[in-house]
Design an enzyme around this catalytic site. Structure first.
Site, PDB file in Angstrom:
ATOM      1  N   ASP A   1      -7.756  -9.085   5.591  1.00 38.83           N
ATOM      2  CA  ASP A   1      -8.825  -8.956   6.570  1.00 38.83           C
ATOM      3  C   ASP A   1      -9.277  -7.527   6.807  1.00 38.83           C
ATOM      4  O   ASP A   1      -8.547  -6.566   6.564  1.00 38.83           O
ATOM      5  CB  ASP A   1      -8.335  -9.500   7.911  1.00 38.83           C
TER       6      ASP A   1
ATOM      7  N   ASP B   1       0.869  -1.178   0.000  1.00 38.83           N
ATOM      8  CA  ASP B   1       0.000   0.000   0.000  1.00 38.83           C
ATOM      9  C   ASP B   1       0.914   1.238   0.000  1.00 38.83           C
ATOM     10  O   ASP B   1       1.399   1.652  -1.049  1.00 38.83           O
ATOM     11  CB  ASP B   1      -0.885  -0.115   1.249  1.00 38.83           C
TER      12      ASP B   1
END
Ligand code: XMP
Ligand code: MG
Length: 179
Positions: free
Chosen positions: A163, A107
């Site tokens: 998750d 990210d």
């Protein structure tokens, strides 16, 4: 499934199971060609990369050591804290070894930069990364991952090991936050 609900958030399909399988087969070939004669240490970054790791290593056509590290940067939030903590380290020295990190997602790139620097300081022969997902627009790191499954938009994703507050990992496809 086109839509899923995880706790208070709804998500829509982003990458199907078939797309994942096809791309991971190709990644396995790329890695096999690049590392065939290098006896690499494959280092999977827990928890998110466990499912990807298990599928990817079956597509690699040489035997290799597979190790696991666990880092913590996110907590239960959706944004990276930027602070990285090693929760579980490598029991094996990396000196002189070719390291291939296996990640679920890159990210901001803070985690990637942190691990690379760490293994380089321990004199690994080389440190590269294979990340299933890459949020190119969010990336602020030094070098992008060398092997990338899919470049995705800057939206929060779950499924296939990834998750939201520890849930959503069991989904067989990747889903993105539906806003
Ligand atoms: P950085 O920002 O350091 O982040 O490149 C890497 C770690 O942050 C987590 N991450 C996510 N987890 N959905 C997730 O489930 C996402 O969209 C997401 N983006 C970042 C992940 O643990 C990764 O290793
Ligand atoms: Mg991760």
């Amino acid at each position: 499934m086109e839509k899923v609900q995880v706790l208070d958030k709804s998500f829509r399909i982003s990458i199907s199971e078939a797309q994942l399988k096809e791309r991971i087969t190709a990644l396995g070939k790329e890695i096999s060609d690049a590392y065939k004669d290098k006896d690499p240490l494959l280092v999977s970054v827990l928890n998110g990369a466990f499912m990807f790791t298990s599928d990817l290593i079956r597509e690699i056509d040489f035997d290799a050591e597979v190790h696991f590290i666990r880092l913590s940067s996110y907590g239960d939030k959706m944004e990276s804290s930027g602070k990285i903590r090693e929760v579980m380290g490598l029991e094996k020295g990396v000196k002189g070894r070719h390291i291939l990190l296996i990640e679920d997602i890159v990210d901001t790139g803070h985690t990637l930069d942190w691990i690379r620097k760490r293994f380089e300081m321990e004199n690994a022969a080389s440190v590269k990364m294979c990340s299933l997902l890459f949020k190119e627009e969010a990336f602020q790191g030094n070098e992008p991952p060398e092997f990338i499954g899919f470049t995705i938009p800057n939206a929060f994703v779950v499924g296939y090991g990834l998750d939201y507050a520890h849930l959503g990992r069991t989904l067989s496809a990747i889903y993105e936050l539906d806003e």
